[in-house]
Design a protein around this motif. Structure first.
Motif, PDB file in Angstrom:
ATOM      1  N   ALA A 125       0.824  -1.209   0.000  1.00 44.29           N
ATOM      2  CA  ALA A 125       0.000   0.000   0.000  1.00 44.29           C
ATOM      3  C   ALA A 125       0.860   1.261   0.000  1.00 44.29           C
ATOM      4  O   ALA A 125       0.577   2.223  -0.706  1.00 44.29           O
ATOM      5  N   LEU A 126       1.932   1.216   0.755  1.00 48.18           N
ATOM      6  CA  LEU A 126       2.782   2.405   0.847  1.00 48.18           C
ATOM      7  C   LEU A 126       3.477   2.726  -0.467  1.00 48.18           C
ATOM      8  O   LEU A 126       3.827   3.861  -0.737  1.00 48.18           O
ATOM      9  N   LEU A 127       3.675   1.681  -1.289  1.00 42.14           N
ATOM     10  CA  LEU A 127       4.318   1.892  -2.581  1.00 42.14           C
ATOM     11  C   LEU A 127       3.502   2.878  -3.411  1.00 42.14           C
ATOM     12  O   LEU A 127       4.030   3.814  -4.006  1.00 42.14           O
ATOM     13  N   ARG A 128       2.180   2.662  -3.409  1.00 45.65           N
ATOM     14  CA  ARG A 128       1.300   3.569  -4.163  1.00 45.65           C
ATOM     15  C   ARG A 128       1.374   4.968  -3.588  1.00 45.65           C
ATOM     16  O   ARG A 128       1.492   5.945  -4.319  1.00 45.65           O
ATOM     17  N   VAL A 129       1.305   5.048  -2.282  1.00 45.39           N
ATOM     18  CA  VAL A 129       1.372   6.369  -1.644  1.00 45.39           C
ATOM     19  C   VAL A 129       2.656   7.065  -2.044  1.00 45.39           C
ATOM     20  O   VAL A 129       2.676   8.237  -2.440  1.00 45.39           O
ATOM     21  N   GLY A 130       3.733   6.304  -2.003  1.00 40.18           N
ATOM     22  CA  GLY A 130       5.039   6.874  -2.347  1.00 40.18           C
ATOM     23  C   GLY A 130       5.065   7.367  -3.776  1.00 40.18           C
ATOM     24  O   GLY A 130       5.574   8.458  -4.064  1.00 40.18           O
ATOM     25  N   LEU A 131       4.516   6.566  -4.690  1.00 40.21           N
ATOM     26  CA  LEU A 131       4.503   6.961  -6.103  1.00 40.21           C
ATOM     27  C   LEU A 131       3.707   8.244  -6.292  1.00 40.21           C
ATOM     28  O   LEU A 131       4.145   9.162  -6.986  1.00 40.21           O
ATOM     29  N   VAL A 132       2.528   8.304  -5.634  1.00 38.52           N
ATOM     30  CA  VAL A 132       1.685   9.498  -5.777  1.00 38.52           C
ATOM     31  C   VAL A 132       2.399  10.721  -5.225  1.00 38.52           C
ATOM     32  O   VAL A 132       2.467  11.773  -5.876  1.00 38.52           O
ATOM     33  N   LEU A 133       2.993  10.573  -4.046  1.00 40.95           N
ATOM     34  CA  LEU A 133       3.685  11.713  -3.437  1.00 40.95           C
ATOM     35  C   LEU A 133       4.810  12.210  -4.333  1.00 40.95           C
ATOM     36  O   LEU A 133       4.981  13.407  -4.556  1.00 40.95           O
ATOM     37  N   ASN A 134       5.579  11.250  -4.865  1.00 38.21           N
ATOM     38  CA  ASN A 134       6.724  11.661  -5.681  1.00 38.21           C
ATOM     39  C   ASN A 134       6.292  12.251  -7.012  1.00 38.21           C
ATOM     40  O   ASN A 134       6.942  13.170  -7.517  1.00 38.21           O
ATOM     41  N   SER A 135       5.194  11.735  -7.584  1.00 36.28           N
ATOM     42  CA  SER A 135       4.696  12.334  -8.825  1.00 36.28           C
ATOM     43  C   SER A 135       4.266  13.766  -8.565  1.00 36.28           C
ATOM     44  O   SER A 135       4.559  14.673  -9.352  1.00 36.28           O
ATOM     45  N   ALA A 136       3.568  13.962  -7.451  1.00 34.77           N
ATOM     46  CA  ALA A 136       3.132  15.314  -7.119  1.00 34.77           C
ATOM     47  C   ALA A 136       4.341  16.233  -6.975  1.00 34.77           C
ATOM     48  O   ALA A 136       4.369  17.350  -7.503  1.00 34.77           O
ATOM     49  N   ALA A 137       5.371  15.729  -6.306  1.00 42.03           N
ATOM     50  CA  ALA A 137       6.573  16.548  -6.125  1.00 42.03           C
ATOM     51  C   ALA A 137       7.206  16.863  -7.468  1.00 42.03           C
ATOM     52  O   ALA A 137       7.638  17.994  -7.722  1.00 42.03           O
ATOM     53  N   ALA A 138       7.241  15.860  -8.361  1.00 40.07           N
ATOM     54  CA  ALA A 138       7.864  16.073  -9.667  1.00 40.07           C
ATOM     55  C   ALA A 138       7.120  17.142 -10.448  1.00 40.07           C
ATOM     56  O   ALA A 138       7.735  18.008 -11.078  1.00 40.07           O
ATOM     57  N   ILE A 139       5.782  17.103 -10.383  1.00 32.11           N
ATOM     58  CA  ILE A 139       5.006  18.101 -11.125  1.00 32.11           C
ATOM     59  C   ILE A 139       5.194  19.486 -10.510  1.00 32.11           C
ATOM     60  O   ILE A 139       5.443  20.471 -11.207  1.00 32.11           O
ATOM     61  N   LEU A 140       5.110  19.548  -9.181  1.00 29.35           N
ATOM     62  CA  LEU A 140       5.256  20.838  -8.514  1.00 29.35           C
ATOM     63  C   LEU A 140       6.614  21.459  -8.780  1.00 29.35           C
ATOM     64  O   LEU A 140       6.761  22.665  -8.904  1.00 29.35           O
ATOM     65  N   LEU A 141       7.634  20.600  -8.869  1.00 31.33           N
ATOM     66  CA  LEU A 141       8.970  21.118  -9.147  1.00 31.33           C
ATOM     67  C   LEU A 141       9.138  21.392 -10.635  1.00 31.33           C
ATOM     68  O   LEU A 141       9.777  22.369 -11.030  1.00 31.33           O
ATOM     69  N   GLY A 142       8.538  20.521 -11.458  1.00 23.12           N
ATOM     70  CA  GLY A 142       8.757  20.593 -12.906  1.00 23.12           C
ATOM     71  C   GLY A 142       8.188  21.849 -13.526  1.00 23.12           C
ATOM     72  O   GLY A 142       8.833  22.468 -14.379  1.00 23.12           O
ATOM     73  N   ILE A 143       6.994  22.256 -13.097  1.00 17.51           N
ATOM     74  CA  ILE A 143       6.348  23.416 -13.734  1.00 17.51           C
ATOM     75  C   ILE A 143       7.211  24.678 -13.605  1.00 17.51           C
ATOM     76  O   ILE A 143       7.557  25.292 -14.615  1.00 17.51           O
ATOM     77  N   PRO A 144       7.596  25.031 -12.386  1.00 18.36           N
ATOM     78  CA  PRO A 144       8.457  26.232 -12.309  1.00 18.36           C
ATOM     79  C   PRO A 144       9.797  26.046 -13.016  1.00 18.36           C
ATOM     80  O   PRO A 144      10.330  27.005 -13.568  1.00 18.36           O
ATOM     81  N   LEU A 145      10.327  24.820 -13.013  1.00 18.61           N
ATOM     82  CA  LEU A 145      11.610  24.583 -13.677  1.00 18.61           C
ATOM     83  C   LEU A 145      11.499  24.868 -15.171  1.00 18.61           C
ATOM     84  O   LEU A 145      12.322  25.587 -15.739  1.00 18.61           O
ATOM     85  N   VAL A 146      10.472  24.291 -15.800  1.00 18.99           N
ATOM     86  CA  VAL A 146      10.298  24.501 -17.232  1.00 18.99           C
ATOM     87  C   VAL A 146      10.026  25.972 -17.518  1.00 18.99           C
ATOM     88  O   VAL A 146      10.577  26.557 -18.449  1.00 18.99           O
ATOM     89  N   ARG A 147       9.195  26.595 -16.671  1.00 21.47           N
ATOM     90  CA  ARG A 147       8.903  28.016 -16.872  1.00 21.47           C
ATOM     91  C   ARG A 147      10.176  28.834 -16.805  1.00 21.47           C
ATOM     92  O   ARG A 147      10.439  29.698 -17.628  1.00 21.47           O
ATOM     93  N   TYR A 148      10.998  28.525 -15.796  1.00 19.09           N
ATOM     94  CA  TYR A 148      12.259  29.236 -15.629  1.00 19.09           C
ATOM     95  C   TYR A 148      13.119  29.084 -16.870  1.00 19.09           C
ATOM     96  O   TYR A 148      13.715  30.035 -17.357  1.00 19.09           O
TER      97      TYR A 148
END
Lengths: 493, 172
Positions: free
Chosen positions: B14-37
């Motif tokens: 179960a935690l594997l899914r949680v981990g994947l979701v958390l990390n995807s969210a982090a990747a998107i949150l980080l990725g958007i400003p990175l690409v914009r920059y």
């Protein structure tokens, strides 16, 4: 000694690296691969490591800012002990790296090493080639001198030709609307972090695949690569007639790497660092920008392309060429490896080599550039003025004063953009000379608005005297026919 | 001791899914400003704001009928731009308040063109592009005439709309 050994054993019980390293070193390779023809890949790798070492050293002094880069290079050249030598090593190391890489690529291509199962090794190799050329260009920009400033301008101008997204790409490349501080910061990040990261990654994968798939055996005419049998045949070959990579094959790589690094040191010590040329001040407009050695061929090609074909060729030729090279193992992945059975491939390598060499040689001479100082710097040969009429001598003055010599040579001195004028009167009649001067054409501007009628008369009178040694002046064939006709029938009423 | 293996798979991972979701969210949150920059310099909105009026000085510096070199300061200069913040251009004074202001960059590949008053030509040192005094193409590889800046004369001063490198994609 015993203590050292004990220390190493203590470490390796934790590191666990000795066994895989020994396995890697002792792995068997076909006897035929222990050849001088096979050393270029490892030499390129050694040169890359050398570039990292000298590059890190340079970064200790280099200032990656448009305001400080140029003077920090002067400091490196003149103030920091051995700074000049490090700069020279980095420059000559890069020159050798590009050169050896190209030899490696030609060897791999001619030996059919890109065929099954080594397709991806070749493709990653092509990426490594692009990264290396990217390092060469960005490195030239970091030298932030006059050549670098205008060199970026050339890059931006090429990008600006791409339809639709050209403007955005120019801004991305420059990090803003114009070449400025942000441009250098961008190229610094590319040269020091981004491209080296790619190079390290792909070089590691490239070497990994060489280790896992084995070094390409020496090709034999008639020994055809098939997907079904090749791996089995290769394994049999290494079992029956194999040698351990270290030391049997490795000794030649080691020797070659040593020789090449010594050659880099010799070049660096003898020729010294390259540049920087003048400061990156665009208001010094009397610049004469030249790219580094590896891009001279491109510089020459850009002068030779016909105007209407230039943009289409610039945008399509590199893409098609790269696709052909990159996808090579996909359309030629099996079959004969030996060069004697692949005449087209041999011709291709020869063709590319001759074209590059010719263009580079041509770019060293730059016959297409006007000689900006020829009109004031190259005197008219005195013999061209001997026993000439005042009008003709006035014409010679017009020729110098209107800067014709910037594009036209006389007695070997002057520009080569247009034809030499020493024998111009044997090629053009008086009427043709007048027309050419007034209307231009064939790469010559029209001077009708910029020359008064007396100036034209004088200039053409002088040009009429330029006939070389004992050569007949050009004649108008129509006039000739007319004269013949009147001479043949004198008795007409 | 190790009860994980015994658990049913859905709960064990179960935690594997949680981990994947958390990390995807982090990747998107980080990725958007990175690409914009990363792409900001190339964005259309930014690009439209990349030129401004700059003065080239009093118009009496430019004698009528002549072409002179002028320099201006990049309106968006940064303190670390060094020598690159001063940019040259060629000013041709036709008459009165009529001018032509040419970019220094050759329309072929951006090299600096030189003005030769004697032959009334602009010549490029790189590939031999040549232009007449009005900036039109005379000879060589450039696909068009010299780039011209928009200009205005105010209070006896000549000003141009400048700030970007002229290329075939965007003239001055």
């Amino acid at each position: 000694m015993r203590r050292l050994r004990a220390l190493w054993e203590w470490m390796d019980r934790r590191l666990q690296l000795a066994a895989p390293i020994v396995d890697m070193a002792r792995h068997r390779v076909p006897r035929s691969t222990a050849s001088w023809a096979y050393v270029f890949g490892s030499v390129t790798l050694v040169l890359f490591l050398l570039q990292i070492v000298t590059g890190v050293c340079l970064a200790l002094t280099y200032v990656p800012s448009a305001a400080g880069a140029w003077s920090s290079l002067q400091t490196l050249n003149h103030d920091v002990p051995a700074g000049w030598f490090l700069r020279a090593m980095h420059f000559w190391g890069s020159t050798f790296m590009v050169g050896v890489l190209l030899v490696h690529m030609a060897q791999v291509f001619l030996f059919g090493a890109f065929k099954y199962p080594r397709e991806l090794t070749w493709m990653f190799g092509v990426i490594l080639l692009l990264c290396t050329l990217g390092m060469a260009f960005t490195g030239q920009v970091l030298r932030f001198d006059q050549d670098a400033y205008w060199g970026i301008g050339i890059g931006a101008s090429i990008m600006g030709r791409i339809p639709l997204i050209g403007a955005s790409l120019v801004h991305l490349l420059l990090g803003g609307p114009i070449i400025a501080g942000d441009t250098l910061s961008r190229f610094f990040a590319l040269h020091v972090f981004i491209v080296p990261g790619l190079l390290l990654t792909f070089a590691a994968l490239h070497v990994w695949m060489v280790l896992k798939l084995g070094i390409n055996e020496w090709p034999m005419p008639g020994r055809v690569v098939t997907r079904e049998r090749y791996v089995r045949e290769y394994e049999e070959l290494t079992r029956k007639d194999g040698i351990p990579f270290v030391p049997d094959a490795f000794q030649k790589d080691l020797t070659a790497a040593g020789l090449v690094v010594l050659a880099v040191i010799a070049c660096a010590a003898f020729f010294g660092p390259y540049g920087p040329s003048g400061p990156p001040d665009p208001t010094i407009v009397r610049a004469n920008p030249r790219p580094d050695f590896f891009f001279l061929w491109l510089y020459a090609a850009l002068s030779l392309l016909p105007r209407d074909l230039e943009t289409p060729l610039l945008l399509t030729a590199p893409v098609i060429g790269l696709a052909l090279i990159f996808l090579l193992p996909l359309y030629s992945g099996v079959g004969e490896k030996h060069w004697s059975r692949r005449p087209l491939s041999v011709l291709g390598v020869l063709f590319v080599g001759v074209v590059f060499a010719a263009l580079t040689w041509y770019a060293e001479k730059t016959p297409w550039s006007p000689h900006m100082d020829a009109w004031s710097g190259d005197p008219l040969p005195a013999r061209y003025l001997k026993s000439r009429s005042p009008l003709e001598r006035q014409g010679a003055l017009v020729l110098q004063g209107k800067q014709c010599r910037n594009c036209h040579a006389l007695d070997g001195a002057g520009g080569q953009r247009g034809p030499a004028l020493d024998e111009v009167a044997t090629r053009l009649t008086e009427d043709e000379l007048i027309r050419q001067v007034l209307q231009g054409g064939g790469n010559m501007p029209a001077y009708a608005k910029n020359l008064s009628p007396p100036e034209v008369t004088a200039l053409v009178a002088f040009l009429e005297t330029l006939r070389g040694e004992h050569l007949a002046p050009a004649r108008d064939p129509a006039q000739l026919e007319l004269r013949k006709a009147t001479a043949a029938s004198p008795a007409q009423p | 001791m190790d009860n994980d293996v015994a658990r049913p798979p859905s709960r064990r991972l179960a935690l594997l899914r949680v981990g994947l979701v958390l990390n995807s969210a982090a990747a998107i949150l980080l990725g958007i400003p990175l690409v914009r920059y990363f792409v900001t310099p190339g964005k259309k909105r930014v690009m439209h704001e990349d030129h401004a009026w700059v003065t080239l000085g009093a118009i009496d510096q430019f004698p009528e009928g002549e072409t002179r070199l002028a320099t201006f300061r990049n309106p968006f200069r940064r303190p670390w731009d060094g020598a690159t913040s001063d940019i040259p251009c060629w000013v041709r004074h036709l008459s009165g308040e009529k001018f032509q202001v040419f970019a220094i960059n050759c329309a072929h590949l951006g090299c600096p063109v030189h003005w030769f008053p004697q032959s009334a030509l602009f010549l490029c040192p790189c590939h031999g592009g040549a232009y007449y005094q009005d900036g039109s193409l005379a000879a060589g590889p450039p696909p068009r005439g010299l780039f011209e800046y928009r200009y205005k004369v105010e209070h006896g001063e000549l000003a141009i709309l400048a700030g970007r490198l002229p290329t075939l994609a965007e003239s001055a």
